[in-house]
Write an enzyme that holds these catalytic residues in place. Structure first.
Site, PDB file in Angstrom:
ATOM      1  N   HIS A  56      86.741  49.866  86.297  1.00 24.12           N
ATOM      2  CA  HIS A  56      88.059  49.873  86.959  1.00 24.12           C
ATOM      3  C   HIS A  56      89.183  49.958  85.925  1.00 24.12           C
ATOM      4  CE1 HIS A  56      90.391  48.256  90.663  1.00 24.12           C
ATOM      5  NE2 HIS A  56      91.213  48.907  89.854  1.00 24.12           N
ATOM      6  N   HIS A  58      92.890  52.149  84.892  1.00 23.91           N
ATOM      7  CA  HIS A  58      93.917  53.140  85.243  1.00 23.91           C
ATOM      8  C   HIS A  58      94.374  53.815  83.958  1.00 23.91           C
ATOM      9  CE1 HIS A  58      94.276  51.796  89.448  1.00 23.91           C
ATOM     10  NE2 HIS A  58      94.059  50.591  88.958  1.00 23.91           N
ATOM     11  N   LEU A  59      94.061  55.092  83.843  1.00 26.66           N
ATOM     12  CA  LEU A  59      94.456  55.835  82.638  1.00 26.66           C
ATOM     13  C   LEU A  59      95.754  56.611  82.850  1.00 26.66           C
ATOM     14  CD1 LEU A  59      91.013  57.126  81.276  1.00 26.66           C
ATOM     15  CD2 LEU A  59      92.359  55.171  80.507  1.00 26.66           C
ATOM     16  N   ARG A  60      96.196  56.667  84.105  1.00 25.21           N
ATOM     17  CA  ARG A  60      97.528  57.212  84.470  1.00 25.21           C
ATOM     18  C   ARG A  60      97.695  58.721  84.316  1.00 25.21           C
ATOM     19  NH1 ARG A  60      98.299  53.071  87.506  1.00 25.21           N
ATOM     20  NH2 ARG A  60      99.246  51.220  86.588  1.00 25.21           N
ATOM     21  N   ASN A  90      94.230  56.945  91.455  1.00 25.61           N
ATOM     22  CA  ASN A  90      95.623  56.954  91.928  1.00 25.61           C
ATOM     23  C   ASN A  90      96.583  57.558  90.891  1.00 25.61           C
ATOM     24  OD1 ASN A  90      95.342  54.745  90.217  1.00 25.61           O
ATOM     25  ND2 ASN A  90      96.788  53.473  91.357  1.00 25.61           N
ATOM     26  N   ASN A 276      98.345  42.995  91.428  1.00 24.97           N
ATOM     27  CA  ASN A 276      97.774  43.115  92.765  1.00 24.97           C
ATOM     28  C   ASN A 276      96.258  43.301  92.659  1.00 24.97           C
ATOM     29  OD1 ASN A 276      97.839  43.249  95.537  1.00 24.97           O
ATOM     30  ND2 ASN A 276      98.072  45.461  95.581  1.00 24.97           N
ATOM     31  N   ASP A 303      90.768  46.339  85.564  1.00 24.21           N
ATOM     32  CA  ASP A 303      91.945  46.770  86.341  1.00 24.21           C
ATOM     33  C   ASP A 303      93.127  47.007  85.396  1.00 24.21           C
ATOM     34  OD1 ASP A 303      93.528  47.602  88.411  1.00 24.21           O
ATOM     35  OD2 ASP A 303      93.689  45.642  89.385  1.00 24.21           O
ATOM     36  N   HIS A 307     102.072  49.948  82.542  1.00 25.78           N
ATOM     37  CA  HIS A 307     103.378  50.291  83.107  1.00 25.78           C
ATOM     38  C   HIS A 307     104.391  50.364  81.977  1.00 25.78           C
ATOM     39  CE1 HIS A 307     102.326  50.005  87.312  1.00 25.78           C
ATOM     40  NE2 HIS A 307     101.722  48.866  87.079  1.00 25.78           N
TER      41      HIS A 307
END
Lengths: 428, 326
Positions: A56, A58-60, A90, A276, A303, A307
């Site tokens: 899980h 997020h590599l964006r 996402n 979240n 996760d 940002h």
């Protein structure tokens, strides 16, 4: 091919042994192996683990390259001891077609720091309405096995049922972000004592637990496996424990931050603690640790959610949800699970490497540290103590909740198929 | 005194009594032909309102002007996000202009806390209402009103509200007024009871220093003051209660219910009132209702807070800008 001899490392925390790498493979594991023709790494006191696998991340990229790219994200992963990461869907555009997942997969191969296994979206645009072309993503070069609308819940029971059924054709798995959307409208933090006082919109535990309860029953009904992302409550643990006792094919993950941090931190209104699912209570943290130790929770997944600074340097309500985690995960796990005696290093290897690789059906990762296996390895110095300094992160983002916090352990070396990606704690 | 006023919970009993006593002094200024003190001459106060609130803004503005401060009104409609400029940039802009105090109203809970603790700005920060968190000057003016009515204007000086029974009725869940009042009234020794339908009470309030009741009629006879909280009609659409009529029937204050209160008991409302919803016109217009007095008292309280934070008796704790903080 180059040979590397790792001398005197405690393999999975056991007795000191030598491990000889030849090319991409582990050639031998034993005592007093010959160093002839090999580069030697003195690893006395260090623990050797199979390369970590994150289910899980997020590599964006594509879309939010201002917060992370596949290259910066995989560098961060290598520094954290990971040899494979699953890139969540996402992105912008959403990874809901073969084209996007192949792009991410290709960027991962080009980076060379860590294998990138794309996760495909369950529904088109993560909108929860129409199934994405799951088969096409699976058949693409990326070979997608894990599907998730993470960030959003597949809340429509029929869509979820169909997705669970459909991916059985190729042994895929749906990873559910369990969040009942109506119960969490305007949610800003865990609903409880602290939210009542701070006047921040509550994210009740029942919004997670009700979806998990539904989905394990759906999985049982259609005979599918289901994976639950980032469990955060004691109640979720109870439901998964019950489901497993009934023989339902459910797996579950917990993040490092949910093993350590609680919603008391939100009193600072510092958005670095906004995530979240939200940080929960001390009782939840303890239940999650126990569940991870007893196997109810199968894996640790980061996760990792980068940002940019402006999305956190603001009032709480305006801030983005998420924390970076790739570079601190192993330290947090050592601190919360190993140093507390809840888990030994073999248990860590299982939950951070073997199990996630198995859930993601990822070949070549999560293998035992023994002769003939791919040389995906992580060397950890558990005696190290140091304060977390985000300025030293390889990630493009700095939104860590651990800045300045003293945490144990440090990844000194990471090997991806025999090639060192990290040497003495620095990117090779 | 403290440097900022963010939450009623941050006030000690002595802080609060000092503010109430100071407000009595300020109230006397209002009786003079020239309602002005030179205290904050040359000091700049900005009213930074991210949320519409004419009542609160003009109350602060009146207080600031009576203390001779230079007043800047900065109304940023909508949130900083929709506006495109961040709270940080706004704060730093004000800092660059050399303001001494920021009175902030913001739709996001915690925004004043963040402003005061972020290092973005060196000015004193006064919370004029943040999201569903706190509205400390409202709680102070409510306590001031209660002390005047229940203890007495002169007799009240130096006194708290020990043993007074205060009932708050209505939408506690979404109310910063309720949170601030529970904190302050508890600090001042009052016994607080919250009355609301269970849907309008927050989960996780078990440790609040107050009683909770779902039945208004049972607590009226034991109340020295009954404060009605505004209930927004839109809440009905989110199923917090079935209809306006049912809400008014169960939790509204009408003449019949007011008659159950003790002779001396007062009816309070922070305004703006929704007549026919939480309060009938008969009650709102009765002389037991202090809504208009609360408005007048609001100016005195805000004068007292500004005076104590900015120009108070100890210049050492006032806002002195140092070279390194610039």
């Amino acid at each position: 091919m180059t040979k590397i001899l790792i001398r005197g490392a405690k393999v999975l925390g056991g007795e000191p042994q030598d491990v000889l790498i030849d090319g991409e493979t582990i050639e031998a594991v034993g005592s007093d192996l010959s160093a002839e023709g090999a580069q030697v790494i003195e690893a006395e006191g260090q623990v050797l683990l199979p390369g970590l696998v994150d289910l899980h991340t997020h590599l964006r990229e594509p879309g939010r390259e201002d917060s992370e790219t596949v290259l910066t994200g995989t560098k961060a992963a290598a520094k954290g001891g990971w040899t494979a990461v699953h890139a969540m869907a996402n992105t912008f555009p959403v990874a809901d077609t073969a084209g996007v997942v192949e792009q991410v997969w290709r960027l991962g191969r080009e980076s060379g720091y860590c294998d990138v296994q794309p996760v495909g979206a369950v529904t088109v645009g993560l909108e929860g309405k129409q199934l994405a072309e799951l088969g096409a993503m699976h058949e693409s070069a990326a070979g997608v096995m894990v599907f998730s609308d993470d960030g959003k819940c597949v809340d429509d029971a029929v869509i979820m049922r169909r997705a669970l059924e459909y991916v059985k054709a190729f042994d895929g798995v749906v990873a559910q972000h369990a969040q009942e959307p109506r119960l969490t409208e305007g949610a800003q933090m865990n609903e409880g004592v602290v939210s009542a006082e701070l006047g921040l919109g509550g994210w009740p535990a029942v919004a997670e637990e009700s979806i998990i309860a539904r989905d394990v029953l759906l999985a049982e009904h259609v005979g599918s496996r289901v994976h639950i992302c980032h469990l955060s409550t004691a109640g979720s643990v109870e439901i998964v424990r019950w489901a497993k006792s009934k023989g339902i094919d459910v797996t579950a993950e917990v993040t490092p931050h949910h093993l350590l941090l609680t919603d008391e931190l939100v009193r600072s209104y510092n958005p670095v603690y906004k995530v979240n699912p939200p940080l929960r209570t001390e009782a939840d943290v303890m239940a999650l640790r126990e569940a991870l130790a007893d196997g109810t929770i199968d894996i640790i997944a980061t996760d990792h959610a980068p940002h940019p600074r402006e999305d956190k340097d603001c009032e709480w309500a305006a801030a983005a949800m998420g924390m970076v985690g790739l570079e601190t995960a192993l330290s947090v796990v050592q601190h919360t699970m190993v140093d507390t005696g809840l888990l030994d290093w073999a248990g860590v290897a299982e939950r951070m490497s073997a199990n996630p690789a198995k859930i993601g059906r990822l070949n070549g990762h999560g293998r035992p540290v023994s002769a003939g296996e791919p040389a995906n390895l992580t060397l950890v110095d558990p005696a190290y103590r140091g304060a977390v300094d985000p300025a030293g992160f390889a990630s493009r983002s700095r939104n860590t909740p651990y800045e300045g916090r003293e945490l144990p352990g440090r990844v000194t070396h990471t090997f991806l198929r025999g090639r060192a990606t990290v040497v003495d704690g620095k990117l090779a | 005194m403290m440097r900022h006023l963010i939450s009623a919970a941050d006030l000690t009993r002595d802080d609060a009594v000092l503010i109430l006593d100071t407000a009595e002094e300020m109230a006397r200024v209002a009786d003079r032909p020239i309602k002005k003190l030179p205290t904050l001459r040359g000091r700049t106060v900005v009213n930074l309102f991210f949320e519409d609130s004419t009542r609160t803004r003009i109350s602060f503005e009146a207080a600031e002007k009576r203390l001779s401060a230079d007043v800047i009104n900065f109304t940023a409609k909508g949130s900083s996000v929709s506006k495109g400029e961040s709270l940080k940039d706004t704060a730093q802009t004000l800092e660059a202009m050399g303001v001494d105090a920021v009175v902030i109203r913001h739709g996001a809970s915690g925004a004043p806390y963040t402003l005061a603790n972020s290092g973005w700005i060196d000015a004193a920060v006064i919370n004029a209402g943040d999201g569903t968190h706190q509205h400390p000057t409202q709680a102070l003016l409510d306590a001031f009103t209660m002390r005047r009515r229940l203890v007495g204007r002169d007799e009240g000086l130096g006194q708290d509200l020990a043993g007074r029974r205060i009932t708050l009725v209505g939408d506690v869940l979404h109310s910063r007024v309720a949170r601030s009042n529970v904190d302050l009234l508890h600090t001042l020794g009052a016994e607080v009871t919250l009355v609301a339908p269970p849907t309008l009470l927050p989960v996780g309030m078990d440790n609040w220093p107050c009683e909770v009741s779902y039945d208004l009629d049972r607590v009226l006879a034991k109340s020295d003051a009954v404060m009605m909280l505004r209930v927004q009609r839109e809440r009905m659409n989110a199923a917090f209660f079935p209809t306006e009529r049912e809400y008014a029937r169960r939790y509204g204050l009408d003449g019949e219910r007011m008659a159950k209160m003790p002779e001396h008991a007062i009816v309070m409302h922070p305004g703006p009132m929704v007549r026919g919803m939480e309060i009938t016109a008969e009650v709102a217009d009765s002389d037991r209702c202090t809504a208009i007095e609360q408005v007048a008292n609001g100016v005195s309280i805000r004068m007292a807070v500004l005076y104590l934070l900015l120009g108070g008796n100890e210049p050492a704790v006032t806002h002195a800008r140092t070279e390194e903080s610039k």
